[in-house]
Design a protein around this motif. Sequence first.
Motif, mmCIF file in Angstrom:
data_model
loop_
_atom_site.group_PDB
_atom_site.id
_atom_site.type_symbol
_atom_site.label_atom_id
_atom_site.label_comp_id
_atom_site.label_asym_id
_atom_site.label_seq_id
_atom_site.Cartn_x
_atom_site.Cartn_y
_atom_site.Cartn_z
ATOM 1 N N ILE A 50 0.243 30.224 24.440
ATOM 2 C CA ILE A 50 0.928 29.020 23.963
ATOM 3 C C ILE A 50 -0.124 28.022 23.476
ATOM 4 O O ILE A 50 -0.932 27.517 24.260
ATOM 5 C CB ILE A 50 1.786 28.404 25.084
ATOM 6 C CG1 ILE A 50 2.663 29.487 25.728
ATOM 7 C CG2 ILE A 50 2.658 27.278 24.534
ATOM 8 C CD1 ILE A 50 3.370 29.022 26.979
ATOM 9 N N HIS A 51 -0.110 27.765 22.179
ATOM 10 C CA HIS A 51 -1.139 26.898 21.600
ATOM 11 C C HIS A 51 -0.865 25.426 21.891
ATOM 12 O O HIS A 51 0.216 25.025 22.328
ATOM 13 C CB HIS A 51 -1.270 27.149 20.095
ATOM 14 C CG HIS A 51 -0.077 26.732 19.271
ATOM 15 N ND1 HIS A 51 0.274 25.418 19.067
ATOM 16 C CD2 HIS A 51 0.836 27.470 18.571
ATOM 17 C CE1 HIS A 51 1.342 25.342 18.295
ATOM 18 N NE2 HIS A 51 1.708 26.589 17.979
ATOM 19 N N GLY A 52 -1.873 24.629 21.609
ATOM 20 C CA GLY A 52 -1.792 23.206 21.893
ATOM 21 C C GLY A 52 -1.256 22.387 20.740
ATOM 22 O O GLY A 52 -0.716 22.878 19.769
ATOM 23 N N TRP A 96 12.766 21.275 24.050
ATOM 24 C CA TRP A 96 13.807 22.206 24.482
ATOM 25 C C TRP A 96 14.089 23.258 23.419
ATOM 26 O O TRP A 96 14.460 24.393 23.749
ATOM 27 C CB TRP A 96 15.054 21.427 24.903
ATOM 28 C CG TRP A 96 14.658 20.455 25.968
ATOM 29 C CD1 TRP A 96 14.578 19.096 25.858
ATOM 30 C CD2 TRP A 96 14.176 20.783 27.274
ATOM 31 N NE1 TRP A 96 14.095 18.554 27.023
ATOM 32 C CE2 TRP A 96 13.835 19.557 27.911
ATOM 33 C CE3 TRP A 96 13.986 21.977 27.966
ATOM 34 C CZ2 TRP A 96 13.335 19.510 29.209
ATOM 35 C CZ3 TRP A 96 13.479 21.938 29.265
ATOM 36 C CH2 TRP A 96 13.159 20.705 29.868
ATOM 37 N N HIS A 97 13.878 22.926 22.149
ATOM 38 C CA HIS A 97 13.932 23.949 21.109
ATOM 39 C C HIS A 97 12.802 24.963 21.314
ATOM 40 O O HIS A 97 13.005 26.176 21.154
ATOM 41 C CB HIS A 97 13.807 23.320 19.717
ATOM 42 C CG HIS A 97 15.024 22.578 19.268
ATOM 43 N ND1 HIS A 97 15.097 21.207 19.259
ATOM 44 C CD2 HIS A 97 16.234 23.026 18.815
ATOM 45 C CE1 HIS A 97 16.287 20.835 18.810
ATOM 46 N NE2 HIS A 97 16.996 21.923 18.534
ATOM 47 N N LEU A 98 11.618 24.487 21.671
ATOM 48 C CA LEU A 98 10.485 25.388 21.855
ATOM 49 C C LEU A 98 10.676 26.293 23.073
ATOM 50 O O LEU A 98 10.323 27.478 23.041
ATOM 51 C CB LEU A 98 9.183 24.593 21.988
ATOM 52 C CG LEU A 98 8.815 23.664 20.830
ATOM 53 C CD1 LEU A 98 7.421 23.087 21.045
ATOM 54 C CD2 LEU A 98 8.891 24.379 19.487
ATOM 55 N N GLY A 118 -1.786 28.980 28.507
ATOM 56 C CA GLY A 118 -1.694 27.834 27.612
ATOM 57 C C GLY A 118 -2.636 26.719 27.996
ATOM 58 O O GLY A 118 -2.938 26.512 29.180
ATOM 59 N N GLY A 119 -3.118 25.992 26.977
ATOM 60 C CA GLY A 119 -4.010 24.871 27.227
ATOM 61 C C GLY A 119 -3.542 23.606 26.560
ATOM 62 O O GLY A 119 -2.907 23.639 25.504
ATOM 63 N N THR A 124 1.373 22.220 29.037
ATOM 64 C CA THR A 124 2.610 21.458 29.234
ATOM 65 C C THR A 124 3.821 22.346 29.001
ATOM 66 O O THR A 124 4.740 22.422 29.831
ATOM 67 C CB THR A 124 2.690 20.275 28.239
ATOM 68 O OG1 THR A 124 1.430 19.633 28.133
ATOM 69 C CG2 THR A 124 3.751 19.278 28.646
ATOM 70 N N LEU A 125 3.828 23.021 27.856
ATOM 71 C CA LEU A 125 4.974 23.849 27.488
ATOM 72 C C LEU A 125 5.117 25.044 28.425
ATOM 73 O O LEU A 125 6.236 25.437 28.776
ATOM 74 C CB LEU A 125 4.842 24.297 26.030
ATOM 75 C CG LEU A 125 6.040 25.013 25.412
ATOM 76 C CD1 LEU A 125 7.330 24.202 25.553
ATOM 77 C CD2 LEU A 125 5.763 25.319 23.938
#
Length: 332
Positions: A50-52, A96-98, A118-119, A124-125
């Motif tokens: 998961i990208h930033g 919430w879409h993500l 993820g970073g 966060t996501l």
Amino acid sequence: MDHRSGQKSAAQYLYPPLDPYDQRMMDMGEGHHVYVEQSGCPDGVPVMVIHGGPGGGCSPAMRRYFDPRVYRIILFDQRGCGRSRPHASVTENTTWHLVADMEKIRVSLGLGPVLLFGGSWGATLALIYAITHPENVVHLVLRGVFTMTEAELDWFYGGGAGRFFPDLWDRFTGAIPKNEQADLIKAYHRRLFSGDMAEEMRFARLWANWENALASIDTPHIASETPSEYARAFSRLENHYFVNKGFLDEDRWILKNRHRIEAIGADIVQGRFDMVCPPVSAFELAKGWKNARLDLIPAAGHALSEPGISAALVQVMNDLRSRPWGPKPSAR
């Protein structure tokens, strides 16, 4: 060589460059098409990267943190950035879409529970997805933790980081009239969404350059101009999310809901001198979480590309190879 010595470049710790065996554009509805790719072992342990940002997009280097003989590596560009389309769009683009997109990717690829890597905003996501779908996550690997709190936003856009980099802060704030500087996120929002392309591009570069200049402990400087198309997507999306407080119901939402994921293990890699996302957030997230391990890297800042950060993350992923997570896809 010990990763803390800082004598190598990040690339020397990574696996060799790797090409994807699968690339696709997924129709997520609401006009959004999201780029998804897979590399590594097709029957391996699934890891979703998961990208930033928000708005950063993924890069080929992100495939190289994982043993390709063991891991099924899934990268995707979040709505509005990278190869996803429409580019730089904030319409129907919320946290919430993500989260829903991630779940659709997981199901479409026939995966059971996944490992999340993820970073920064990616952390966060990852946390929000795990809190929402704890049954679908086997482990979290987080870097440069950002929990989308008002205190974190105030640090970076309210003058905290600016006390350490007054020259760069002056450049970032100087483009905004004095009477609007009390809320720089809103002030930039007006200009990033003004409808005047030249103005949007100018302020997009200023927004992106402020963050990029502080990302690495080794190179704090007035950054060269960020490429315009990348800067516009990155800055518009990031600002859109920040002006809306991450679309979370309340401040400290992640920390208040951490109990939902305490049965899940987590490895947290955090630069001791991270000026973008200070270590207090990672410390607070990990405190009292019995299944979480926090590794504070002494001579490191925020960037994924820092040698100490990259070395620690590769080591974590290598250590996790021995965990009993079968590489069996879901039967759905």
